[in-house]
Design a protein around this motif. Structure first.
Motif, PDB file in Angstrom:
ATOM      1  N   TYR A  87       0.870  -1.160   0.057  1.00  0.00           N
ATOM      2  CA  TYR A  87      -0.079  -0.032  -0.067  1.00  0.00           C
ATOM      3  C   TYR A  87       0.768   1.302  -0.054  1.00  0.00           C
ATOM      4  CZ  TYR A  87       0.584  -0.338   5.066  1.00  0.00           C
ATOM      5  OH  TYR A  87       1.044  -0.607   6.511  1.00  0.00           O
ATOM      6  N   ARG A 109      -5.987  -1.835   4.301  1.00  0.00           N
ATOM      7  CA  ARG A 109      -5.225  -0.486   3.577  1.00  0.00           C
ATOM      8  C   ARG A 109      -5.767  -0.978   2.211  1.00  0.00           C
ATOM      9  NH1 ARG A 109      -5.722   1.913   7.404  1.00  0.00           N
ATOM     10  NH2 ARG A 109      -3.806   2.944   8.706  1.00  0.00           N
ATOM     11  N   ARG A 110      -5.402  -0.173   1.291  1.00  0.00           N
ATOM     12  CA  ARG A 110      -5.595  -0.349  -0.259  1.00  0.00           C
ATOM     13  C   ARG A 110      -4.228  -0.719  -0.839  1.00  0.00           C
ATOM     14  NH1 ARG A 110      -9.249   0.167  -4.192  1.00  0.00           N
ATOM     15  NH2 ARG A 110     -10.469   1.189  -2.860  1.00  0.00           N
ATOM     16  N   ARG A 153      -8.528  -3.888  -1.576  1.00  0.00           N
ATOM     17  CA  ARG A 153      -8.374  -3.712  -0.193  1.00  0.00           C
ATOM     18  C   ARG A 153      -8.093  -4.827   0.702  1.00  0.00           C
ATOM     19  NH1 ARG A 153      -8.974   1.441   1.391  1.00  0.00           N
ATOM     20  NH2 ARG A 153      -9.151   0.900   3.527  1.00  0.00           N
ATOM     21  N   SER A 156      -5.707  -2.655  -7.859  1.00  0.00           N
ATOM     22  CA  SER A 156      -5.745  -2.402  -6.460  1.00  0.00           C
ATOM     23  C   SER A 156      -6.892  -3.003  -5.747  1.00  0.00           C
ATOM     24  CB  SER A 156      -5.923  -0.725  -5.819  1.00  0.00           C
ATOM     25  OG  SER A 156      -7.347  -0.438  -6.346  1.00  0.00           O
TER      26      SER A 156
END
Lengths: 543, 116
Positions: free
Chosen positions: B27, B76-77, B67, B65
């Motif tokens: 991330y 978090r991504r 999560r 992306s």
């Protein structure tokens, strides 16, 4: 907790300036997470001012905004080029249509005897420019929102621009409609199309707000106003569709009130511009009180304009108060300032413009017998508070409700050029107040006055005097523009019925109808623009 | 955008792709830390500007992306380099190496003296 607030404020400041797209909320989320992680690292270092250092480390707001906007521009560059090409081509097309057609109509028909074609040309030119700008701005706004090119702060400026561009635009549209429609229909068109630009201006804003609301919860008045407007508009349309009686006497005042809200909103800037544009015209034709045209016309134009503006401004004032109330509740300082400024400006403007209301001028006639201006009464009921404005527009452009009249056994019949027929029943009326006005079925009306055409009027009509009537002190000198061969005094059976002063002699008698018993008269007069005024006079000797 | 900006952005894109390729999915915050650490703080850009760059790469389908919960226990991504990203990285690297070799050749003092 305090640190979180600092971070939130920092991210909010950035997000507010960013174009709105599906990345906006994600960017907001990731920045907050980044700040959180960063702060945790700083917390491990003794003596560090973690919130400040965190913000410093993540970077200057302007730099971040610039970087993001760069990404956004690049992402939409192709579509933006397309949009701009469309904008350029479309603006010229609209400009051509809105300026050419009315000009053509003006030169061939409407203003064939107008003393200042340049003036009317300028008026149309201005209307065309505003119309062009307004229509284009809608497309621009709509496309931009669709392409998510605007930030929230841009959006505010846009909303203002859209609203202000549309005010004159609607007048341009109504002008077009007036040019194309028969008398009476123009007003209906005006009323029906008036809310459309309003709606089209707010729809993109609505779409935009949906996106904003998704990203941020507290948008206050800004978010509710378009929804409110849309709801009122839909209710209005439903009511119109349900009743379909806009132009009839039975029109109810609540419906008129709803119509008025939308109708009035769009005329204010036109009115202001109209007055500004009129000024050079009257400067070219110097003010001279002995010339009734240069005296009556400007007064009439300005006073009616002010009256309409005042009615409009009452609506603005309401929004102003709403904005001020919203400002009190708002926690965000920028929002608070914005709402307060808008509220104060609108309220101040509303109060300022509300003060000098004056009604439309009618022929200055001094009656010696009880008389009532019946045409005014009918039209006022038909148009409600738009009456002054419509009358003004009609006077100015030569479109009017003309009337044909005839007498029957028990009263009089007046056929309005809109096609409606009114019957004035004088049977048993002891005073003019007791005369009943009834809207007749068309077929029945035709039976009574078969000889009268249902539409139009004879422009070449001559004085028509029944037995016993005399026109005294008729003015026969060459008349300046705006004055007609009025009778200074009218008598019936050697009794003075009314008199007009020379300075205001802008009307002439078109016809006089007498009741069977000779107690009542329906007098039709016309002014310089061939506007008909119908008067019902009680000729009986006072008891 | 002038050429130096373009070049800088190209270089940063290359750095980010290479980091994702070498160190796996990560991330934003961690990526910056790794880049700063590995480049011995040469690539220490303003952290907020990383995200628009990642979005740009995602738009080009070079990264994607998702999560996920990070080691810290917080969600978090994460960014993952795609096959197209790997391909692009290879070609960019080659371009960059050629560019660097050219620059190196020109900027060397002995090269200048030979020309004279």
């Amino acid at each position: 907790m305090k640190n979180r607030t600092i971070h939130k404020q920092y991210v909010d400041d950035i997000i507010r300036e960013l174009p709105i797209s599906e990345y906006t909320s994600r960017f907001c989320e990731e920045l907050l997470e980044h700040l959180e992680d960063c702060e945790e690292d700083f917390n491990d270092q003794p003596g560090a001012d973690s919130p400040k250092q965190t913000v410093r480390k993540i970077g200057d707001k302007d730099l971040i905004i610039r970087t993001y906007k760069e990404f956004h521009r690049e992402r939409h560059s192709k579509l933006r080029r397309l949009e701009l090409s469309f904008y350029v081509i479309f603006s010229w097309l609209i400009f051509f249509i809105t300026s050419t057609i009315p000009n053509y109509l003006e030169s061939t028909y409407l203003y064939s005897d107008h003393p200042a074609p340049l003036f009317s040309g300028i008026m149309i030119f201005c209307a065309a420019i505003f119309c062009t700008l307004a229509i284009n701005y809608t497309f621009y706004n709509f496309l931009s929102v669709r392409l998510s090119l605007h930030s929230e702060s841009d959006d505010r400026k846009q909303k203002l621009l859209v609203i202000f561009f549309f005010l004159p635009a609607i007048s341009a549209l109504v002008n077009l409609m007036t040019a194309f429609s028969a008398p009476g229909q123009a007003q209906l068109w005006g009323i029906l199309i008036a809310p459309l630009p309003f709606l089209s201006a707010f729809l993109p804003a609505l779409i935009n707000f949906k996106i904003i609301c998704k990203n941020k919860k507290n948008v206050g008045l800004d978010a509710t106003l378009p929804y409110l407007t849309l709801t009122v508009f839909l209710v209005f349309l439903l009511l119109v569709a349900a009743t379909d009686k806009i132009l009839f006497l039975e029109t109810l005042s609540p419906l008129q009130a709803i119509v008025n809200i939308f109708y009035i909103f769009h005329f204010i800037l036109f009115i202001l511009i109209d007055v500004i544009v009129d000024l050079p015209f009257f400067a070219l034709f110097p003010m001279d009180n002995s010339n009734s045209a240069s005296y009556v016309v400007p007064v009439q134009m300005v006073s009616v304009n002010i009256a309409i503006a005042a009615a409009y401004v009452m609506s603005l004032g309401a929004i102003g108060v709403l904005a001020l109330r919203s400002a009190r509740k708002q926690k965000n300082l920028a929002e608070k300032r914005w709402n307060r400024a808008v509220g104060l400006i609108l309220c101040a403007y509303a109060i300022f413009m509300f003060l000098p209301i004056k009604s439309i001028d009618t022929p200055a006639i001094n009656w010696n017998v009880p008389a009532k201006e019946i045409s005014k009464q009918i039209e006022k009921k038909q148009f409600g508070i738009f009456y002054s404005f419509i009358k003004f527009k009609n006077d100015d452009e030569g479109y009017v409700y003309n009337y044909d009249t005839c007498s029957t056994e028990n009263g009089f019949i007046a056929k309005q050029s809109s096609g409606q027929i009114f019957y004035f029943d004088v049977t048993g009326a002891s005073s003019i107040r007791e005369v009943k006005t009834v809207r007749m079925e068309k077929q029945k009306g035709k039976e009574y006055c078969a000889q009268i055409p249902t539409k139009g009027y004879d422009a070449e009509s001559l004085f028509f005097f029944q037995e016993g009537w005399k026109c005294l002190d008729k003015e026969d000198t060459p008349l300046p523009m705006g004055r007609l061969e009025g009778c200074a005094k009218i008598t019936y059976a050697d009794r003075e019925i009314f008199k007009e002063t020379y300075e205001h002699s802008t009307s002439e008698i078109q016809s006089i109808e007498m009741s069977a018993d000779g107690n009542w008269a329906l007098i039709k007069m016309a002014d310089v623009y061939s506007v008909d005024f119908l008067y019902l006079a009680d000729l009986r000797e006072p008891k | 955008m002038d050429s130096s900006q373009e070049m800088t952005r190209g270089a940063i894109e290359l750095v980010v792709l290479q980091t994702l390729s070498n160190y796996g999915d990560n991330y934003g915050y961690e990526l910056i830390k790794i880049i700063a650490q590995k480049s011995e703080s040469i690539f220490e850009f303003k952290e907020g500007t990383l995200y628009p760059l990642l979005y740009r790469l995602e738009e080009k389908k070079l990264v994607k992306s998702y999560r996920q919960v990070a080691e810290s226990g917080k969600e978090r991504r994460f960014y993952h380099i795609t096959a197209a990203g790997e391909k692009k990285l290879a070609s960019k690297k080659s371009e960059f190496e050629t560019f660097l070799a050219g620059m190196d050749a020109i900027l060397k003092p002995n090269h200048l003296s030979l020309e004279r």
